[in-house]
Design a protein around this motif. Structure first.
Motif, PDB file in Angstrom:
ATOM      1  N   ASN A 140      44.698  42.244  48.783  1.00 36.75           N
ATOM      2  CA  ASN A 140      44.911  41.893  47.368  1.00 36.75           C
ATOM      3  C   ASN A 140      45.137  40.391  47.205  1.00 36.75           C
ATOM      4  N   SER A 141      44.384  39.621  47.991  1.00 36.92           N
ATOM      5  CA  SER A 141      44.581  38.172  47.967  1.00 36.92           C
ATOM      6  C   SER A 141      43.349  37.394  47.515  1.00 36.92           C
ATOM      7  N   ALA A 142      42.206  38.086  47.344  1.00 43.25           N
ATOM      8  CA  ALA A 142      40.997  37.350  46.969  1.00 43.25           C
ATOM      9  C   ALA A 142      40.068  38.195  46.095  1.00 43.25           C
ATOM     10  N   ARG A 143      39.275  39.089  46.717  1.00 46.46           N
ATOM     11  CA  ARG A 143      38.253  39.798  45.960  1.00 46.46           C
ATOM     12  C   ARG A 143      38.808  40.627  44.811  1.00 46.46           C
ATOM     13  N   SER A 144      39.839  41.406  45.061  1.00 47.12           N
ATOM     14  CA  SER A 144      40.391  42.254  43.996  1.00 47.12           C
ATOM     15  C   SER A 144      41.047  41.417  42.906  1.00 47.12           C
ATOM     16  N   GLN A 145      41.654  40.291  43.280  1.00 50.10           N
ATOM     17  CA  GLN A 145      42.257  39.406  42.285  1.00 50.10           C
ATOM     18  C   GLN A 145      41.184  38.771  41.405  1.00 50.10           C
ATOM     19  N   LEU A 146      40.104  38.317  42.016  1.00 49.15           N
ATOM     20  CA  LEU A 146      39.000  37.747  41.246  1.00 49.15           C
ATOM     21  C   LEU A 146      38.368  38.783  40.329  1.00 49.15           C
ATOM     22  N   ALA A 147      38.218  40.010  40.840  1.00 51.70           N
ATOM     23  CA  ALA A 147      37.612  41.072  40.034  1.00 51.70           C
ATOM     24  C   ALA A 147      38.454  41.377  38.797  1.00 51.70           C
TER      25      ALA A 147
ATOM     26  N   HIS B 117      41.777  29.565  48.354  1.00 53.12           N
ATOM     27  CA  HIS B 117      40.367  29.434  47.959  1.00 53.12           C
ATOM     28  C   HIS B 117      40.052  30.320  46.751  1.00 53.12           C
ATOM     29  N   ALA B 118      40.700  31.480  46.662  1.00 53.69           N
ATOM     30  CA  ALA B 118      40.492  32.344  45.502  1.00 53.69           C
ATOM     31  C   ALA B 118      41.035  31.678  44.240  1.00 53.69           C
TER      32      ALA B 118
ATOM     33  N   LEU C 117      34.990  54.152  42.804  1.00 56.95           N
ATOM     34  CA  LEU C 117      33.739  53.483  43.114  1.00 56.95           C
ATOM     35  C   LEU C 117      33.990  52.557  44.298  1.00 56.95           C
ATOM     36  N   HIS C 118      32.919  52.188  44.977  1.00 61.10           N
ATOM     37  CA  HIS C 118      33.043  51.267  46.113  1.00 61.10           C
ATOM     38  C   HIS C 118      32.025  50.154  45.983  1.00 61.10           C
ATOM     39  N   TRP C 119      32.485  48.916  46.122  1.00 66.66           N
ATOM     40  CA  TRP C 119      31.607  47.752  46.178  1.00 66.66           C
ATOM     41  C   TRP C 119      31.751  47.121  47.551  1.00 66.66           C
ATOM     42  N   SER C 120      30.679  47.115  48.316  1.00 66.92           N
ATOM     43  CA  SER C 120      30.712  46.573  49.678  1.00 66.92           C
ATOM     44  C   SER C 120      30.475  45.065  49.627  1.00 66.92           C
ATOM     45  N   ILE C 121      31.545  44.322  49.396  1.00 71.24           N
ATOM     46  CA  ILE C 121      31.470  42.871  49.232  1.00 71.24           C
ATOM     47  C   ILE C 121      32.041  42.199  50.488  1.00 71.24           C
ATOM     48  N   PRO C 122      31.257  41.366  51.164  1.00 69.26           N
ATOM     49  CA  PRO C 122      31.749  40.703  52.380  1.00 69.26           C
ATOM     50  C   PRO C 122      33.038  39.918  52.120  1.00 69.26           C
ATOM     51  N   ASP C 123      33.921  39.919  53.094  1.00 66.55           N
ATOM     52  CA  ASP C 123      35.222  39.274  52.966  1.00 66.55           C
ATOM     53  C   ASP C 123      35.075  37.757  53.093  1.00 66.55           C
ATOM     54  N   PRO C 124      35.328  36.990  52.026  1.00 71.97           N
ATOM     55  CA  PRO C 124      35.185  35.534  52.120  1.00 71.97           C
ATOM     56  C   PRO C 124      36.282  34.886  52.951  1.00 71.97           C
ATOM     57  N   VAL C 125      37.411  35.582  53.110  1.00 71.61           N
ATOM     58  CA  VAL C 125      38.515  35.021  53.890  1.00 71.61           C
ATOM     59  C   VAL C 125      38.106  34.869  55.353  1.00 71.61           C
ATOM     60  N   ARG C 126      37.270  35.772  55.836  1.00 76.18           N
ATOM     61  CA  ARG C 126      36.820  35.679  57.234  1.00 76.18           C
ATOM     62  C   ARG C 126      36.068  34.392  57.481  1.00 76.18           C
ATOM     63  N   ALA C 127      35.220  34.026  56.536  1.00 73.85           N
ATOM     64  CA  ALA C 127      34.468  32.775  56.674  1.00 73.85           C
ATOM     65  C   ALA C 127      35.362  31.580  56.375  1.00 73.85           C
ATOM     66  N   GLY C 128      36.228  31.746  55.384  1.00 70.16           N
ATOM     67  CA  GLY C 128      37.180  30.700  55.052  1.00 70.16           C
ATOM     68  C   GLY C 128      36.593  29.469  54.402  1.00 70.16           C
ATOM     69  N   THR C 129      35.397  29.590  53.819  1.00 75.42           N
ATOM     70  CA  THR C 129      34.741  28.438  53.196  1.00 75.42           C
ATOM     71  C   THR C 129      34.627  28.627  51.695  1.00 75.42           C
ATOM     72  N   GLY C 130      34.510  27.529  50.981  1.00 73.73           N
ATOM     73  CA  GLY C 130      34.307  27.601  49.548  1.00 73.73           C
ATOM     74  C   GLY C 130      33.018  28.312  49.190  1.00 73.73           C
ATOM     75  N   THR C 131      31.987  28.124  50.026  1.00 73.30           N
ATOM     76  CA  THR C 131      30.695  28.774  49.784  1.00 73.30           C
ATOM     77  C   THR C 131      30.828  30.293  49.855  1.00 73.30           C
ATOM     78  N   ALA C 132      31.575  30.795  50.829  1.00 73.29           N
ATOM     79  CA  ALA C 132      31.769  32.244  50.960  1.00 73.29           C
ATOM     80  C   ALA C 132      32.490  32.806  49.742  1.00 73.29           C
ATOM     81  N   PHE C 133      33.461  32.075  49.253  1.00 72.19           N
ATOM     82  CA  PHE C 133      34.185  32.528  48.062  1.00 72.19           C
ATOM     83  C   PHE C 133      33.298  32.476  46.823  1.00 72.19           C
ATOM     84  N   GLU C 134      32.435  31.483  46.764  1.00 72.77           N
ATOM     85  CA  GLU C 134      31.499  31.395  45.634  1.00 72.77           C
ATOM     86  C   GLU C 134      30.536  32.576  45.656  1.00 72.77           C
ATOM     87  N   HIS C 135      30.046  32.946  46.836  1.00 70.96           N
ATOM     88  CA  HIS C 135      29.150  34.090  46.951  1.00 70.96           C
ATOM     89  C   HIS C 135      29.869  35.375  46.538  1.00 70.96           C
ATOM     90  N   ALA C 136      31.118  35.530  46.974  1.00 71.49           N
ATOM     91  CA  ALA C 136      31.877  36.724  46.596  1.00 71.49           C
ATOM     92  C   ALA C 136      32.083  36.771  45.090  1.00 71.49           C
TER      93      ALA C 136
END
Length: 231
Positions: free
Chosen positions: A107-114, A140-141, A191-210
């Protein structure tokens, strides 16, 4: 007819042919709002493995679906619709829920952005939660939200058990959360959305893609979710 027009026509015909079989259309309808593993699709639609594999191959060849390996159980994969592949042909299966809960592991990135994106788009309230909440929202989120005119300044990770209500629509935005929840939510609509974890990459680009992935999915889901007491 020039070459480019003919290619576009052939591609459109391939899509229409793929959707011209009831089972394949049912698969696409099922994937309209969320992702699913082949096993989940087969179980939901009552299709034997060999027949399901045949239909998925045709949908893949038509450019309608893709597979993504699970970030949780690496033996699993999830199917999702290719963004824009149906370009207006996609029906919007209705979901009735008084609230949407976006869930990921920390609950630190993708779900917060969603949840923040949904607040700008959806007609019912939304919150976010985690199955194993982190201490804080990822920096980054916070930055990517700010870049797109959203604020996560006051957002705090929370545990799903402290948030969930029986009539919520739960949207798991990470493979680990989806797989860890299993059948523990009982009859809660999911429902399920299979969204890659941007925290693993740790880059701004990964977070932008997410962010972009989540935004596109919310654009599809928001018009289909209605409050059960509102006409």
């Amino acid at each position: 007819m020039d070459i480019e027009e003919n290619r576009a026509l052939v591609a459109r015909a391939r899509v229409h042919a793929a959707l011209g079989e009831p089972a394949r259309l049912a698969i696409v309808d099922h994937l309209a709002l969320g992702d699913a593993s082949p096993g989940e699709i087969g179980q939901r639609l009552g299709l034997p493995t060999n027949l399901l594999a045949h239909h998925l191959k045709i949908l893949d060849q038509a450019g309608l679906i893709r597979r993504r390996q699970s970030e949780g159980d690496r033996r699993r994969s999830y199917l999702h619709l290719v963004p824009g592949a149906l370009a207006g042909l996609l029906p919007a299966p209705l979901r009735h829920a008084p609230r949407v809960v976006f869930v990921c592991t920390h609950n630190s990135a993708r779900s917060q952005l969603a949840a923040a994106l949904w607040a700008r788009t959806g007609s019912v309230p939304a919150v976010s939660a985690g199955t194993s909440p982190a201490a804080r929202v990822h920096h980054h989120a916070v930055a990517i939200a700010r870049r797109h005119g959203l604020s996560l300044a006051s957002a705090r990770p929370r545990h799903l058990e402290d948030v969930l209500r029986p009539d919520d629509l739960v949207v798991a935005v990470c493979d680990n959360a989806h797989e860890n929840l299993g059948d523990r939510l009982g009859g809660v609509d999911r429902l399920h959305w299979s969204i890659p974890d941007p925290v693993r990459a740790g880059t701004g680009t990964a977070f932008e893609h997410a962010y972009t992935d989540i935004a596109g999915r919310i654009d599809r889901l928001a018009p289909a979710v209605h409050h059960p007491r509102k006409k």
